[in-house]
Enzyme design. Structure first.
Site, PDB file in Angstrom:
ATOM      1  N   SER A 137       0.847  -1.187   0.000  1.00 31.50           N
ATOM      2  CA  SER A 137       0.000   0.000   0.000  1.00 31.50           C
ATOM      3  C   SER A 137       0.883   1.237   0.000  1.00 31.50           C
ATOM      4  O   SER A 137       1.976   1.244   0.587  1.00 31.50           O
ATOM      5  CB  SER A 137      -0.897   0.015   1.247  1.00 31.50           C
ATOM      6  OG  SER A 137      -1.526   1.274   1.393  1.00 31.50           O
ATOM      7  N   TYR A 150      -1.396  -0.863  10.349  1.00 27.16           N
ATOM      8  CA  TYR A 150      -1.579  -1.308   8.963  1.00 27.16           C
ATOM      9  C   TYR A 150      -0.362  -0.939   8.125  1.00 27.16           C
ATOM     10  O   TYR A 150       0.161  -1.767   7.365  1.00 27.16           O
ATOM     11  CB  TYR A 150      -2.838  -0.665   8.388  1.00 27.16           C
ATOM     12  CG  TYR A 150      -3.069  -0.986   6.927  1.00 27.16           C
ATOM     13  CD1 TYR A 150      -3.370  -2.288   6.526  1.00 27.16           C
ATOM     14  CD2 TYR A 150      -2.990   0.010   5.954  1.00 27.16           C
ATOM     15  CE1 TYR A 150      -3.587  -2.586   5.181  1.00 27.16           C
ATOM     16  CE2 TYR A 150      -3.211  -0.282   4.618  1.00 27.16           C
ATOM     17  CZ  TYR A 150      -3.504  -1.576   4.234  1.00 27.16           C
ATOM     18  OH  TYR A 150      -3.697  -1.862   2.902  1.00 27.16           O
TER      19      TYR A 150
END
Length: 243
Positions: A137, A150
């Site tokens: 990401s 995350y």
């Protein structure tokens, strides 16, 4: 077709980016193994792939359960393409982050791809070919409040990508990662559609990506078209990381 005779395993492929990647790999000639926890959505994905003339089968797997990950590796056997796409992203501020969710994030986003790759990549190396694509990401370089854990899991996945590229050098196996920006997936839109649209508008392209656009980049990294790309992190974020 560029994936003729190959087997591709895409984790988390019953929806979103994973589903689109599975469809495109099948359109390219691969026999695709679709995985996820929801058997109904898995069957729907297989049916959609077959309706387009592709070949696919579904194997249920819970990436939070290490035993399930190992059973998946055993059931699949040898693969030519592995896309480590499954991931979870519950956000919380650092002060409010609970230990249980912290552990779940690392179990699904780091432990599962690590041990799945560890189980499947040696056979690729023994055959002298294969491609692994890890889905990271852009949050690893574009921090978002509440995304500390995350982001840490995705940074770990990028570190694994580079390490595996070195560890399996000279074997014919390539390992790369893709780092998407804001993407219009069912889950992201269900959680916060305004945020997806807002972050997308901040990119030079001026919009969020479709799941299909990210899947196209995944398939490129998996394919012979990227035969000299190895150990790289491809940012598919509309140029947002340019600043």
């Amino acid at each position: 077709m560029e994936f003729d005779g190959q087997v591709a395993l895409v984790t988390g492929s019953t929806a979103g980016i994973g589903r689109e990647a599975a469809r495109l790999l099948a359109l390219g000639g691969a026999t695709v193994v679709v995985t996820g926890r929801d058997a109904a959505r898995g069957a729907e994905t297989v049916t959609a792939i077959e309706a387009e003339g592709g070949r696919a089968k579904f194997i249920a797997a819970d990436m939070a359960d290490l035993g399930s990950v190992r059973e998946l590796a055993e059931a699949v056997g040898e693969v030519d393409v592995l896309v480590n796409n499954a991931g979870i992203f519950p956000f919380a501020s650092t002060a409010e982050q609970d230990v249980e969710t912290f552990g779940q994030l690392f179990d699904v986003n780091v432990r599962a791809p690590f041990f799945l790759t560890a189980a499947l990549l040696p056979a690729m190396a023994a055959r002298g070919r294969g491609s692994v694509v890890n889905v990271s990401s852009s949050i690893t370089v574009m921090p978002v409040a509440g995304g500390a854990v995350y982001a840490a899991t995705k940074a770990a996945l990028e570190a694994l990508t580079r390490t595996w590229a070195v560890e399996f050098r000279g074997t014919g196996v390539r390992v790369n990662a893709i780092a998407p920006g804001a993407t219009e997936t069912e889950r992201a839109l269900a959680l916060n559609p305004d945020t997806v649209a807002s972050v997308g508008r901040q990119s030079p392209i001026g919009r969020a990506a479709s799941a299909r656009e990210i899947a196209e980049a995944i398939v490129f990294l998996a394919s012979p078209r990227s035969s000299y790309v190895h150990g790289e992190i491809l940012f598919a974020d509309g140029g947002r990381t340019l600043g």
